[in-house]
Design a protein around this motif. Structure first.
Motif, short mmCIF file in Angstrom:
data_model
loop_
_atom_site.label_atom_id
_atom_site.label_comp_id
_atom_site.label_asym_id
_atom_site.label_seq_id
_atom_site.Cartn_x
_atom_site.Cartn_y
_atom_site.Cartn_z
N ASP A 181 0.81 -1.22 0.00
CA ASP A 181 0.00 0.00 0.00
C ASP A 181 0.84 1.27 0.00
OD1 ASP A 181 -2.39 -1.36 -0.06
OD2 ASP A 181 -2.49 -1.56 2.12
N GLY A 182 2.07 1.19 -0.49
CA GLY A 182 2.93 2.36 -0.56
C GLY A 182 2.63 3.22 -1.77
N PRO A 183 3.43 4.27 -2.00
CA PRO A 183 3.13 5.22 -3.07
C PRO A 183 3.45 4.73 -4.48
CG PRO A 183 5.13 5.85 -1.91
CD PRO A 183 4.53 4.71 -1.14
N VAL A 184 4.35 3.76 -4.65
CA VAL A 184 4.69 3.29 -5.99
C VAL A 184 3.68 2.21 -6.38
CG1 VAL A 184 6.49 2.41 -7.51
CG2 VAL A 184 7.12 3.78 -5.52
N ARG A 185 2.74 2.60 -7.26
CA ARG A 185 1.63 1.72 -7.60
C ARG A 185 1.94 0.77 -8.73
NH1 ARG A 185 -0.06 1.05 -3.59
NH2 ARG A 185 -1.91 0.11 -4.49
N TYR A 186 2.94 1.09 -9.53
CA TYR A 186 3.29 0.26 -10.67
C TYR A 186 4.73 0.57 -11.03
CZ TYR A 186 3.60 -1.32 -15.53
OH TYR A 186 4.01 -1.93 -16.68
N SER A 187 5.48 -0.46 -11.39
CA SER A 187 6.86 -0.23 -11.82
C SER A 187 7.30 -1.33 -12.76
CB SER A 187 7.79 -0.18 -10.59
OG SER A 187 9.12 0.13 -10.99
N ASP A 188 7.87 -0.94 -13.88
CA ASP A 188 8.38 -1.90 -14.85
C ASP A 188 9.60 -1.30 -15.53
OD1 ASP A 188 7.70 -4.49 -16.53
OD2 ASP A 188 8.25 -2.94 -17.98
N LEU A 189 10.60 -2.11 -15.76
CA LEU A 189 11.86 -1.64 -16.30
C LEU A 189 11.67 -0.93 -17.64
CD1 LEU A 189 14.98 -1.59 -16.15
CD2 LEU A 189 14.96 -3.78 -17.36
N LEU A 190 10.82 -1.47 -18.52
CA LEU A 190 10.63 -0.89 -19.84
C LEU A 190 9.43 0.05 -19.90
CD1 LEU A 190 11.31 -3.94 -22.22
CD2 LEU A 190 12.90 -2.22 -21.39
N ASP A 191 8.31 -0.35 -19.30
CA ASP A 191 7.07 0.41 -19.46
C ASP A 191 7.04 1.68 -18.64
OD1 ASP A 191 5.81 -1.12 -21.38
OD2 ASP A 191 5.01 -2.54 -19.92
N GLY A 192 7.71 1.70 -17.48
CA GLY A 192 7.73 2.91 -16.67
C GLY A 192 7.19 2.69 -15.27
N GLU A 193 6.85 3.79 -14.60
CA GLU A 193 6.50 3.72 -13.19
C GLU A 193 5.38 4.71 -12.88
OE1 GLU A 193 9.74 2.75 -10.45
OE2 GLU A 193 9.18 4.54 -9.33
N ALA A 194 4.54 4.37 -11.90
CA ALA A 194 3.46 5.25 -11.46
C ALA A 194 3.55 5.42 -9.95
CB ALA A 194 2.11 4.66 -11.85
N GLN A 195 3.47 6.68 -9.50
CA GLN A 195 3.54 6.99 -8.07
C GLN A 195 2.36 7.86 -7.67
OE1 GLN A 195 7.34 8.49 -6.68
NE2 GLN A 195 8.46 7.44 -8.31
N ASP A 196 1.76 7.52 -6.54
CA ASP A 196 0.67 8.30 -5.96
C ASP A 196 1.18 8.91 -4.65
OD1 ASP A 196 -1.62 9.36 -4.85
OD2 ASP A 196 -2.89 7.65 -5.33
#
Length: 283
Positions: free
Chosen positions: A125-140
């Protein structure tokens, strides 16, 4: 992105402390609120069924007598992430795993060892909601857990970690050069191609990511799309990426200026399209 943490107490002055770390996937490890080391995308890529590299850090100055805390973020990386341009994922595993050992020698000669065991706790439940080496990252940013990597943080809502005996994969010292940020660049040009959509030009192709300083209302959604080409309209042309997103997303918490950058991704690009800025860049 999983967050892991453990608190421990040291009953005296520290003479020397060494932390050895590795992961299936990527890790970023922290002690008492401070990031350990400057290496990126650690522990580096190997054939995971054949060998796994580890890194060792002198962390003497990051510890103190009394309560301490160690924390880690885990990325999916080459182990369990998007591995190539054709949508293939999870070649070696489905979820990152973490292995660490902290060896402490006290001033009076006593020695203590802190390891990755069932004393650790974890949350998704932390701020980094998605992370992928190629596709990118999402932070809330609204999900920020202030102090999660420091002693005294209330982790009662976190869950006990899942542990298993280590398999027979050999652990080896790091045989490749570390990945580090070696240069900071500023865009050479920026153009508003339509209302609220800005395209920045770095002047050359790079492998890296963007650092963004921004202040805006809670819930503001910023999106960065990275590419090597621009089209006739001046916008990024993503057709050459074969479906790879190269996109970073941020949602602001409205708590003042923030410096935003990803943890476990990088992009190949010259141009970056930015949407959602609360005010024009540079103002």
């Amino acid at each position: 992105v999983p967050l892991l943490r453990r608190e421990f107490a040291l009953p005296g002055q520290i003479r020397r402390a060494v932390l050895s770390v590795t992961a299936w996937g990527f890790y970023e490890v922290r002690l008492n609120g401070q990031r350990v080391g400057d290496e990126l995308l650690a522990p580096g890529y190997t054939s995971y069924s054949q060998r796994l590299q580890y890194q060792t850090y002198d962390v003497t100055k990051l510890l103190k007598p009394g309560p301490n805390a160690i924390g880690a973020l885990l990325g999916y990386g080459w182990y369990a992430g998007h591995m190539n341009l054709f949508g293939i994922r999870c070649i070696d595993g489905t979820f990152p795993q973490f292995l660490a050992q902290l060896d402490v020698e006290l001033a009076d000669g006593r020695k203590l060892t802190i390891v990755t065991d069932d004393h650790w706790r974890s949350t998704l439940d932390g701020p980094v909601r998605y992370s992928d080496l190629l596709d990118g990252e999402a932070q809330d940013c609204r999900r920020e857990l202030s102090g999660w990597d420091r002693p005294g943080f209330d982790d009662r809502a976190w869950t006990p970690v899942w542990t298993q005996p280590r398999d027979g994969t050999p652990l080896v010292w790091q045989r490749c050069q570390p990945v580090r940020a070696i240069r900071e660049m500023r865009p050479v040009a920026v153009k508003e191609i339509k209302p609220g959509v800005y395209v920045f030009d770095l002047g050359q192709e790079i492998s890296g990511w963007c650092r963004l300083k921004v202040n805006g209302p809670r819930g503001t959604h910023l999106r960065l799309r990275h590419d090597e080409l621009i089209g006739p309209d001046g916008d990024v042309d993503m057709k050459n990426l074969w479906g790879v997103a190269q996109q970073d997303d941020y949602i602001l918490d409205g708590q003042g200026e923030r410096t935003l950058e990803p943890h476990f991704t990088y992009h190949g690009f010259r141009y970056v399209e930015v949407t959602g800025l609360p005010q024009p860049p540079g103002q």
